[in-house]
Design a protein around this motif. Sequence first.
Motif: not given
Length: 315
Positions: A118-123, A125-131, A200-203
């Motif tokens: 929650l803290g790391a991904t706040v703000g 964009g979902m288009d840079s996921g999966p995280f 799976a992740p892209r970021t």
Amino acid sequence: MRVAAFDCGTNSLRLLIADVDEDGNLHELRRETRIVRLGQGVDATGEFAPEALERTFAAAQEFAEAAAEFSPEKLRFVATSASRDAQNRDEFFAGIFRILGVVPDVITGDEEAQLSFLGATVGRGMDSGPFMVMDLGGGSTELVLGTSGVESAVSMDIGSVRLTERHMATDRPDSEQIAAAVADIEEHLDQAATILDFSAPRTFIGVAGTVTTLTAGILGLDSYQRERIHGAHLNVGDIERQADELLSMDREARAALPYMHPGRVDVIGAGGLLFSRVARRIDAAVVSTGAELDITVSETDILDGIALDLTRPPQ
């Protein structure tokens, strides 16, 4: 809503006082960190050392006075890895209750993962996921995979303090000690790979003090500059070179680095090694699929997650 979030890990005690608006935006009022090394010796003895409790209580008293100046509506004190393992944790609970009037929440590895994500991904964009979020602590390291929320997570019982105490408790570790630490890391990553899809992740987002300190070194900063570290993009080669350089230094040389917090001097080598091995493993898995991995660093982490979570309605 004004909140006060406390994060007590194996190595540090941190405070964030913030206002969170109706849209979930966090407006920081005060952020503090003290290296208290609460987990000193816990891996070997199973108990908090008296001097570690004394350091932690002193920092908690300082933070309690700071929080009182801002009159937060809600307060939460979260304790993580070391507090899950210590046999005498009731003594820790009583001391924090005496100082702050709340009993520490000893959260599970799963909740730690949720809050870190929650803290790391706040703000973002979902288009840079999966995280894939890596929260590299002193006693444990969480790997969390998801896009809009957590899909899978693993809490590994290794961190900068544990690896140092287990394998590298000398000023400058030799090749055998480093090899033993690497074997420990790789064994945990092998286990994690049975639960998480490393391809799976892209970021890949690294958070917490070890990661941000290594980033300061990679960027060649002449002091610790939070605004330059946050959002920095790294590659595996730079991370590995920085980790190797720290492992080759003696304590005096590490302490002289202009961005190095004194409380991280003796554990940063092991922490850097862990960061480099995780980054290498995930990057290799992603590249094997023909994709690319963006490795980045966040100064927002579990502490921000705790603050944001305080404003959510109870479920």
